[in-house]
Design an enzyme around this catalytic site. Structure first.
Site, short mmCIF file in Angstrom:
data_model
loop_
_atom_site.label_atom_id
_atom_site.label_comp_id
_atom_site.label_asym_id
_atom_site.label_seq_id
_atom_site.Cartn_x
_atom_site.Cartn_y
_atom_site.Cartn_z
N ASP B 323 0.86 -1.18 0.00
CA ASP B 323 0.00 0.00 0.00
C ASP B 323 0.89 1.23 0.00
O ASP B 323 1.89 1.27 0.71
CB ASP B 323 -0.89 0.00 1.25
CG ASP B 323 -2.16 -0.78 0.99
OD1 ASP B 323 -2.61 -0.77 -0.18
OD2 ASP B 323 -2.67 -1.41 1.93
N ASP B 360 -1.58 22.49 16.71
CA ASP B 360 -1.86 21.20 16.06
C ASP B 360 -0.60 20.34 16.10
O ASP B 360 0.37 20.60 15.38
CB ASP B 360 -2.30 21.46 14.62
CG ASP B 360 -2.73 20.19 13.93
OD1 ASP B 360 -2.51 19.10 14.51
OD2 ASP B 360 -3.27 20.28 12.81
N GLU B 364 0.82 16.56 10.14
CA GLU B 364 0.38 17.51 9.11
C GLU B 364 0.48 18.93 9.63
O GLU B 364 0.97 19.83 8.95
CB GLU B 364 -1.07 17.23 8.67
CG GLU B 364 -1.25 15.97 7.84
CD GLU B 364 -1.54 14.75 8.70
OE1 GLU B 364 -1.34 14.83 9.93
OE2 GLU B 364 -1.98 13.72 8.14
N GLN B 397 -15.89 14.79 15.00
CA GLN B 397 -17.15 15.33 14.52
C GLN B 397 -16.95 16.57 13.65
O GLN B 397 -17.50 16.66 12.56
CB GLN B 397 -18.06 15.68 15.70
CG GLN B 397 -18.92 14.52 16.19
CD GLN B 397 -18.14 13.59 17.10
OE1 GLN B 397 -17.22 14.02 17.81
NE2 GLN B 397 -18.48 12.30 17.07
N ASP B 535 -5.86 -3.75 5.94
CA ASP B 535 -6.49 -3.56 7.22
C ASP B 535 -8.00 -3.49 7.13
O ASP B 535 -8.70 -3.81 8.06
CB ASP B 535 -5.92 -2.32 7.93
CG ASP B 535 -5.95 -1.09 7.05
OD1 ASP B 535 -6.49 -1.18 5.92
OD2 ASP B 535 -5.44 -0.05 7.49
#
Lengths: 548, 700, 279
Positions: B323, B360, B364, B397, B535
């Site tokens: 992958d 963050d 990323e 969410q 997976d």
């Protein structure tokens, strides 16, 4: 001179193997049937187009061999009722059984003396026929195994009847015809005369015999059969007249076994694989020829030392070295013809002839049987060595799984078990021991040689042993039959199982089986396995004699 | 790399050092294995045991001598050493199993009366059946293997993976599988039980590492057949020697008998000694230990192989399906470009992107801050510097994160989520944003939209970064004869670019699970063996079809069921290591077989003159080692034969050295070491032992 | 046909195949070879017979004995090698001796190969007026072999086993032990066999190897050049011709190695003797 003799053989084989190997490739892969062959198939009642799965192939082969044994037995027992018998009596039952099995199994062990036992008709239409067809059977089995390696996911391995007929008519017959004429030019006789008496120079009498010798002599060598027209086989001047017919007969012995690897290479689509197999055969054969010759020329033993040369049992026109080369060639193949008598060889020279047969006659071996024997050894080598490159083993892309290794192991077990148990039983009973001519370790060698020769379908003998007794005729007959047909069944089963496998494509991780490395390994495995199996027996025979 | 509870073991084995204590602790088990019923599975060692028994009886009755007892003793030791090899290998697994068992506490479960029911009964974990629903809340142990069907939770799986950081398990998607014995740390989930009682993942792991129901692999079976055939040949060779020996004595009536050879033939003790020395005892003794150790080496790398067959297949793999994401490229993409929309400067966008990402801590997020600094020279500020900042963390969410600072509200995140947020705050994103987002997606990148309350500022282009050292790895694979194929959902153009950068042999772009499956089938039809990782539930058919299917532990239970290996670290790169371990296992087997057979040469040179020089003195010329006496020669060969087993246990457990290389090169090296070494070593070893034991009583 | 069990069908096919192949390879083929051989190479195909005065006297390929009715060598003729075929050169029972290289102890039934070699060497030496001595041979033409007792350890007794009493043993003592002659009927099997080489230098051996050994075929038509040279003076003397002429005839009837490297040079005895008889 000895070296040149061998070099000339090598050169001749190098020149001939290619056209002959390619010819056999075309014979066994061609789809066309000649008109004559179609007639034969019609008479036999088989459909040449239909292919056989391995059990059917094996059953056809066994049926043909069983019928051949019965036919040959009856032929010998009834020879006095037929023409051209030279007035000879029916062959005794145990000798007839032994001889029938012997010739059908391509062994050509002779428990009889040709000139005083077999009439011309039995020789020509009984024994010589088996010289052809038993050789063709051997080639058929080899070709079937090669098909197993060459085919992808196939169910069938060929048609036995087609392989038998083609091998006989297209390969053996033309070569035999040409070779027979060459031998006649050299002085080998070809007539239908019975023995006639002449008066010699000094007024004595001598019986001169005749017979269709050349036609039988040539196929005896070409088909690696070895059963002589006369008792002294290829030492007899009427079978092997000159030093050059001697060379030519050795070439005949070696030519098909050394050409078949090329046929194999062509059939699997990789000529170099064939050459690797030929190289294994060549390396062992050259080493064996060299050693045998050196031992004989050196003449290390009491009698040869007293004589000054190992000349006992050898003819002047051949000399010691060329005789040794013949001895090596005949035992490296399943021929068993002799131009000198191994019983009188030096201990180590004689041991080489024994060891050659113990190798399983794979270098180059009998017609067909040499190739399939060597391919089995290659499989076993691949199995052990293949693991060492970190892959489960494969040969020519075919995975060697449990079934393949089981069949290869069974094949490999048959002859040592026959040789060793046969020898042990003979050594443990009076009937067995009584046959020895020589005593001490040499007597042991004689018995060991007899069982080695019979079980490996060689047919040569340490001639001193008296084997035309019921006990030996039966025991050796059984060894010949089991030593021939059990391995054949295992090989055909292996062919069937390999044919079904889908090949794995080659990659950088695949064990290359065409390089010197692999050649060296197969040579090593062959010699070490055989040495380990037979060393105790050899130690009490030729080695004990040679080191005394 | 993270730390694992299992690493302690891994290091010890990796170093190849065998703790002598292990031999001692395994001794009782080794003695238990003397039971012929157990030994039946190993015909070579069974023959040795029968031989040991026979010599013991002979030594006690007819052939009483120190020599006879010494041989009998060493033959018993030979069998014990062989059993010891197996016991040690199994013992290591047992240590791991003990760790696992600790995780398998007796738990109780709250079984719901129905999928949506709010009522539940308390039952013992063993009573749970497939299809039961249980509810698990923070602090509770998950009672059995299953899939999360409702809720999201962080789970501590350290008991089985050794990974201390908790993982997220949520309903739906590819991270729904939970394992019995692991602990829920937060939230509440409903789990549908998928295991049958007593067959939980942990149960299977324990059975596997203990080697309890280890079955012989196909190659092992084949090798056993060959070894059995060799044993039969040597049995025949030894047995048939007797009449020949008797004959030899009878034709030399003046020669007095010796301890080894009398008028009745070779003595029973010597005959058995010869047999045991010839049959392939070395490989026969170590074969099963090699197999167990191979599985064990996988376990040390946190990979569980469901069968030995899979490990063997790994050595044969000729095509690797990898992958792209996580295997070839870093699992996390990195900021490669800031694309502002018309009317916004790049500087402005960069500043907003940086601000929104300061808190963050995802890769990323870090990469955005780094990019802003490197390209736009924006100083990286600590979140603490901005006292009034209110950080908005990423949630599953909202699917965006950001900051509220001095009245500004900045958000970055998935395009749809951010656009919705903009619209909710009265903004009207133009089509331009959509075009930018689509463009980046089409090129294989990931777009992150940056917005300030009511308006979109621009898009961050997150790009794939090929992991370091991958090209070398793939070159290595190529040398080993393995083809690498990159699997990606990207379009062909992107896929091609990354494939070229990474140096894989081939790629499958825009791959659907069906594509994967058909690719595997195609390769297999060509006779190739395929390995892959996966997976997701939709990977299950491909995992099942592949010859080596490595399921990620984070994956679904369907994936784990379908594959034949599970990687507890969920590290797809490990596929390469798995292949190497498979190869190493096969090489070890082949090398020790070769060694074992090659050993016989020297043993013959010791034993044959010892047996027969009495009757044929010339045979003493074969005594090239000049061993002191027939007795010492035979005993030395038997002792060597036994000790070599012990000496090779570490090698069998560790596996022979493996360096990726072409087949020819590998073979040459192994032939040299184990073939030639196998011929030479016993000459030295037997001579050495002979020098030591020649002073024992009865040795002359 | 199709209703027959398949194994019967297989065997029927086998029978028919054998019959067909027997006709082709067992009848057509040998007849064809015979036809061509008789047509083109009739002399060879019929045994390379040699005629004198219209009477067949032998085959150029087959050796014969040049002995008188009592089996004694006829001195005018070159002698062939020893032969194990029947009573010598018997084509109806061709054979080699098949005796091994360590066949050195005589038994009551037969002389050992070593003794045979020594006896031949001695006889030929006397016939040709040269020394018949060889290594491992006693002066009286037997194998110089001791049986030493005990088989293992220091010798206490040594017997020259091939020299029956009252012969004088070839050596007086062996490692300090007096050597005895062999008493007929006594069993010496328990002793260790020790062939004794003796002091004969290899270069001093006058009788060539082929002269003292039996051939493989039992019909060897040839002798070595050395053996022919050895016999030349005797034959010349008996026939009253010059040795040079005899030697010239030897050269004439010597077959060299084929193509220069195959086999050994060999002298055809029958042809040589015939040439000598020619006036």
């Amino acid at each position: 001179m000895a070296a040149l003799f061998v070099v000339a053989l090598v050169v001749a084989l190098v020149l001939v193997h290619k056209p002959l190997g390619d010819h056999m490739y075309r014979v066994y892969t061609g789809v066309r049937h000649s008109r004559a062959e179609r007639v034969v198939y019609r008479l036999v009642g088989v459909r040449p187009e239909s292919e056989q799965r391995w059990p059917v192939y094996a059953r056809s082969l066994l049926a043909f061999s069983a019928v051949s044994i019965l036919f040959l037995y009856a032929f010998q027992r009834l020879q006095d009722k037929l023409f051209l018998s030279l007035g000879l009596a029916p062959v005794p039952d145990h000798v007839a059984w032994n001889t029938a099995v012997s010739f059908v199994t391509n062994t050509n062990w002779q428990a009889y003396s040709g000139e005083s036992t077999m009439g011309h008709l039995v020789q020509m239409a009984g024994l010589a026929v088996q010289n052809f067809v038993s050789a063709a059977v051997g080639m058929a089995v080899a070709v079937a195994l090669v098909r197993g390696l060459a085919r992808d996911g196939a169910d069938t391995i060929g048609n036995f009847w087609v392989d038998l007929v083609r091998g006989t008519l297209r390969v053996l017959l033309p070569l035999a015809f040409a070779g027979a004429i060459v031998l006649v030019v050299g002085g080998v006789v070809q007539n239908f005369a019975g023995p006639h008496t002449i008066t010699t120079l000094t007024g004595g009498t001598q019986h001169l015999t005749g017979g269709p010798v050349a036609s039988q002599e040539v196929i005896k060598e070409l088909g690696t059969n070895g059963g002589g027209f006369y008792n002294t086989n290829s030492a007899h001047p009427f079978e092997n007249a000159t030093s050059w017919t001697n060379w030519f007969e050795i070439l005949l012995i070696l030519v098909i076994p050394f050409s078949l690897p090329r046929t194999f290479g062509r059939m699997v689509g990789q000529v170099r694989q064939g050459y690797a197999i030929a190289a294994v055969m060549g390396v062992i054969a050259l080493a064996s020829v060299t050693l045998t010759t050196v031992f004989e020329l050196h003449g290390a033993a009491t009698v040869p030392q007293a004589v000054g040369a190992a000349m006992e049992g050898k003819d002047v026109r051949f000399g010691v070295a060329d005789s040794a080369t013949f001895a090596a060639a005949t035992t490296l193949t399943s021929t068993g013809a002799v131009d000198s008598f191994h019983d009188s060889y030096t201990p180590f020279g004689g041991m080489m002839t024994l060891f050659n047969m113990m190798l399983g006659e794979v270098a180059p071996g009998g017609v067909g049987s040499g190739l399939y024997g060597m391919l089995i050894l290659a499989l076993i080598t691949v199995f052990v060595a293949g693991l060492m490159v970190g892959r489960t083993p494969e040969y020519l892309g075919k995975k060697i799984g449990a079934r393949e290794i089981k069949l290869a192991s069974l094949y490999f077990l048959v002859t040592p078990v026959l040789v060793l148990t046969g020898t042990a039983v003979a050594m443990a009973n009076k009937a067995g021991l009584a046959a020895m001519l020589n005593t001490g370790p040499h007597g042991l060698s004689e018995i060991l040689y007899a069982f080695t020769s019979a079980s490996n379908n060689n047919g040569s003998a340490f001639g001193g042993v008296t084997v035309n007794t019921p006990w030996y005729d039966v025991a050796l007959g059984l060894c010949m039959a089991f030593g021939r047909f059990l391995p054949i069944v295992f090989v055909l089963a292996l062919a069937g199982s390999l044919a079904r496998r889908i090949p794995v494509p080659e990659s950088a991780g695949t064990l290359p089986t065409h390089r010197p490395q692999f050649v060296g390994m197969v040579v090593g495995v062959t010699i070490i396995l055989v040495a380990l199996t037979f060393l105790p027996a050899l130690a009490l025979g030729p080695i004990a004699e040679g080191l005394s | 790399m993270s730390t694992h509870v299992l690493e302690g073991t891994a290091k010890r084995v990796g170093g190849g050092l065998l703790d002598p204590r292990q031999l001692l602790t395994s001794l009782p088990e080794a003695l238990r294995k003397l039971n012929p019923v157990t030994l039946w599975r190993n015909p070579v060692m069974l023959i040795v045991e029968i031989g040991a028994l026979a010599t013991t009886i002979l030594a006690a009755t007819t052939e009483t001598s120190f020599f006879g007892w010494a041989i009998a003793g060493w033959l018993w030791l030979t069998v014990v050493f062989a059993n010891l090899a197996e016991a040690v290998a199994e013992g290591r697994g047992k240590a791991q199993a003990a760790t696992l068992r600790a995780a398998k506490r007796d738990t109780t479960a709250r079984r719901l009366r129905g999928r949506t029911s709010a009522e539940w009964d308390v039952v013992g974990a063993p009573e749970l059946r497939q299809g039961d629903f249980v509810v698990v809340e923070a602090g509770e142990i998950i009672p059995g293997d299953g899939d999360v069907v409702e809720g999201i939770a962080s789970v501590d799986e350290s008991a089985i993976t050794g990974e201390s950081a908790p993982v997220i398990r949520e309903s739906g998607g590819d991270r729904s599988a939970v394992t019995g014995g692991t602990k829920v740390l937060s939230d509440r989930i409903v789990v549908e039980i998928t295991q049958r009682p007593g067959e939980s993942f942990v149960d299977r792991m324990i059975a596997l590492v203990e080697g309890a129901n280890r079955q012989k692999t196909p190659n092992e079976i084949a090798l056993n057949i060959l070894l059995a055939a060799l044993t039969i040949i040597f049995l025949v060779a030894t047995a048939t020697m007797q009449p020949l020996a008797i004959y030899s004595m009878s034709v030399n009536p003046g020669v007095p008998g010796s301890l080894a050879l009398s008028r009745d033939g070779v003595s029973g003790v010597v005959l058995v000694s010869l047999l045991v020395c010839l049959i392939p005892t070395t490989i026969g003794a170590l074969l099963s230990a090699i197999g167990i150790a191979g599985m064990d080496r996988l376990v040390q790398r946190n990979v569980l192989a469901m069968s030995g067959r899979a490990v063997e297949a790994a050595g044969d793999v000729s095509t690797l399906l990898l992958d792209k994401t996580g295997t070839i490229t870093l699992g996390n993409r990195q900021a490669g470009e800031f694309v502002p929309i018309r009317g916004v400067t790049a500087e402005e966008l960069a500043r907003a992107a940086q601000l929104s990402s300061l808190a963050d801590e995802t890769p990323e997020g870090r990469s955005i801050v780094v990019h802003a600094k490197q390209v736009y020279g924006l100083r990286e500020r600590e979140p603490g510097e901005l006292a009034h900042a209110e950080w908005v963390p990423f949630t599953a969410q909202t699917r965006m994160s950001g900051v509220n600072l001095d009245g500004r509200e900045i958000r970055k995140g998935a395009a749809t989520a951010v656009m919705k947020w903009v619209r909710d705050h009265g903004g009207h994103p133009t089509d331009e944003v959509g075009h930018l987002v689509d463009g980046i997606s089409a090129s294989g990148g990931t777009p992150l939209v940056v917005a300030e309350k009511g308006r979109v500022l621009g898009v961050i282009h997150l790009k794939d970064v090929v992991k370091q050292g991958m090209r070398e790895r793939f070159d290595e694979m190529r040398r080993m004869g393995i083809r690498t194929v990159m699997i990606t959902g990207d379009n062909p153009l992107t896929a091609k670019a990354i494939a070229e950068e990474a140096g894989v042999d081939d790629f499958l772009a825009e791959a659907t699970p069906e594509d994967k499956l058909s690719l595997i089938r195609k390769e297999q039809e060509g006779g190739r063996l395929v390995a892959m990782t996966g997976d997701g539930t939709n990977d299950a058919p491909a995992l099942a079809q592949a010859d080596v299917g490595v399921a990620m532990n984070t994956g679904t239970s369907a994936a784990k069921e379908a594959g034949n290996m599970v990687d507890l670290d969920s590290n797809p790169t490990k596929l390469i290591e798995i292949v190497e371990i498979g190869k190493q296992l096969l090489i070890t087997r082949g090398a020790l077989t070769t060694f074992s057979i090659a050993n016989d040469v020297a043993k013959y040179f010791a034993i044959i003159p010892a047996m027969f020089a009495a009757v044929y003195p010339g045979l003493d010329a074969l005594n090239v080692m000049r061993l002191a006496s027939p007795q010492s020669a035979i005993l030395a060969a038997v002792i060597f034969n036994a000790l070599v087993i012990i000496a090779l246990i570490p090698l069998a457990l560790r596996g022979v050295r493996y360096r990726p290389a072409g087949a020819s090169k590998l073979l040459s090296r192994n032939l040299y070491v184990y073939g030639l070494g196998g011929i030479v070593a016993p000459f030295a070893g037997i001579k050495l032992i002979d020098l030591l034991i020649q002073f024992l009583p009865g040795m002359s | 046909m199709d209703r027959m069990p398949s194994w019967i069908r297989q065997h029927l096919a086998a029978v028919r195949a054998l019959v067909v192949l027997t006709l082709v390879t067992g009848a057509l083929y040998p007849l064809a070879v015979t036809g061509v051989a008789q047509l083109l190479f009739g002399r060879q195909a019929n045994g390379s017979m040699i005629e004198r005065d219209g009477r067949t006297v032998g085959s150029a390929l087959v050796g014969q004995s040049f002995t008188d009715a009592a089996g004694k060598p006829v001195a005018r003729y070159f002698q062939s090698r020893p032969s194990a075929a029947g009573d010598g050169y018997d084509m109806l029972s061709t054979a080699a001796s098949n005796l091994g290289p360590e066949d050195v102890v005589d038994t009551p039934d037969r002389a050992s190969l070593l003794t045979q070699v020594c006896a031949r060497s001695k006889a030929i030496g006397e016939r040709e007026g040269v020394s018949g001595a060889r290594p491992y041979c006693t002066p009286d033409g037997a194998g110089a072999v001791l049986k030493v007792f005990p088989a293992v350890g220091k010798p206490v007794r040594a017997v020259s086993v091939n020299q029956a009493c009252p012969a004088t043993p070839f050596a007086a003592e062996y490692r300090g032990v007096k050597v005895e002659c062999a008493r007929p009927g006594e069993d010496y099997a328990a002793g260790r066999t020790v062939p004794v080489r003796g002091g004969v230098a290899e270069a001093a051996v006058a009788v060539p190897a082929d002269a003292v050994t039996a051939s493989g075929s039992g019909l060897d038509p040839h002798i070595s050049l050395a053996y022919a040279e050895l016999q030349a003076p005797r034959v010349a003397r008996e026939r009253g011709v010059g040795v040079d002429r005899v030697r010239a005839l030897i050269r004439e009837h010597t077959t060299g190695r084929a193509l220069g490297f195959m086999g050994e040079p060999a002298v055809n005895v029958l042809e040589l003797n015939l040439a000598l008889d020619r006036p």
